[in-house]
Design an enzyme around this catalytic site. Sequence first.
Site, mmCIF file in Angstrom:
data_model
loop_
_atom_site.group_PDB
_atom_site.id
_atom_site.type_symbol
_atom_site.label_atom_id
_atom_site.label_comp_id
_atom_site.label_asym_id
_atom_site.label_seq_id
_atom_site.Cartn_x
_atom_site.Cartn_y
_atom_site.Cartn_z
ATOM 1 N N HIS A 136 0.930 -1.138 -0.034
ATOM 2 C CA HIS A 136 -0.356 0.269 -0.217
ATOM 3 C C HIS A 136 0.666 1.558 -0.132
ATOM 4 O O HIS A 136 1.822 1.157 0.687
ATOM 5 C CB HIS A 136 -0.952 0.032 1.656
ATOM 6 C CG HIS A 136 -1.534 1.302 1.350
ATOM 7 N ND1 HIS A 136 -1.640 2.124 2.550
ATOM 8 C CD2 HIS A 136 -2.665 2.016 0.031
ATOM 9 C CE1 HIS A 136 -2.669 3.018 2.391
ATOM 10 N NE2 HIS A 136 -2.576 2.999 1.483
ATOM 11 N N SER A 137 0.645 2.594 -0.739
ATOM 12 C CA SER A 137 1.527 3.656 -0.875
ATOM 13 C C SER A 137 3.069 3.078 -0.935
ATOM 14 O O SER A 137 3.515 2.668 -1.765
ATOM 15 C CB SER A 137 0.693 4.044 0.062
ATOM 16 O OG SER A 137 1.420 5.337 -0.210
ATOM 17 N N PHE A 138 3.204 3.635 0.119
ATOM 18 C CA PHE A 138 4.721 3.582 0.005
ATOM 19 C C PHE A 138 5.350 2.226 0.389
ATOM 20 O O PHE A 138 6.455 2.165 -0.453
ATOM 21 C CB PHE A 138 5.321 4.464 0.885
ATOM 22 C CG PHE A 138 7.093 4.941 1.232
ATOM 23 C CD1 PHE A 138 7.152 5.587 0.427
ATOM 24 C CD2 PHE A 138 8.396 3.850 1.402
ATOM 25 C CE1 PHE A 138 8.788 5.810 -0.058
ATOM 26 C CE2 PHE A 138 9.162 4.450 1.627
ATOM 27 C CZ PHE A 138 9.588 5.581 1.189
#
Length: 236
Positions: A72-74
Site C-alpha cells: 500500500h502506498s509507500f
Amino acid sequence: MLVHGAWHGGWCWSRVADRLRAADKRVFTPTQTGLGERRHLLSKDITLDTFIADIANVVEAEELNDIVLVGHSFGGNAISGVADRMPERIRHLVYLDSLIVEGGRAPFGNLSADVAASRRKAAEESSGGLSFPTPAPSAFGVLEPADAEWVRRRLTPHPLSTYTSKLNIKGPVGNNLPRTYIHCTNPSYAALQASRDWVKAQAGWRWAEIATGHDAMVSAPDELAGMLISISELSR
C-alpha cells in the site's frame, strides 16, 4: 502478505486480515523498521534497503512461497524490492494506490517538487530532519470519526531517509511478475498521479479501481478483501 505505507504499521491491515483469514487465507502483516510498534527503532540509518529486508526476512523466516504480495502506498517500494530479490516466491504483486519508483531512483524523485519540499521542511522543523510528522487521517481519505480517531492514535513519524535513498533493484518494477495496480478513486490521492500515469503507460499491468479513499484497508475492508481474494484465485 500485506505491506503498509508511510506513517502506518501492520496494525492498519487488521480489518482486511480478519476477512482474509475468515476465507481460509494465511496472512502476514509485518511492520517496517521505525514505524508502528517498532517506532523505537526510528533512525537516520533506515533506507529502502531496510524496508525491503524487513519483508524479505519474513518470507525467509516463515518459509513462504506462492505469495500474493500487497504493497500500500509507500509499501509499493518494498514489494518491488522483494520481487527483484526473490521472484520465485511470489505468485502476484498488488500495488494498492502505491507510489511507483523505478530502480536507481529515490521516492522524492517521483513526487512533485512542492510535495518533496514541504515534507523536507516538515521533517526539519519537527525532528531536525529525522522524520516526517504524522498527517491528519483525512489526508488518507479517512473521514468517518471513529475510524479517523483510531488511525490518528496509531500513526507514527516516518523516516525521512527512506524518501532520499534509492531503490536498489536490477530489473523493471514488478520484475515481470503478474501484477495489478489498484487505484483508490474517492477521493483520489493527488500525490500519486504521476505513479498512476506511469503504470497506465506500461505493458503487462492489470488495472483495478475501488471507490474509496487512500486507506482502503480502513474505509472499505470488505471490498478490498474481496478484490484481493479474487486476484489470488485468478492468478493460480
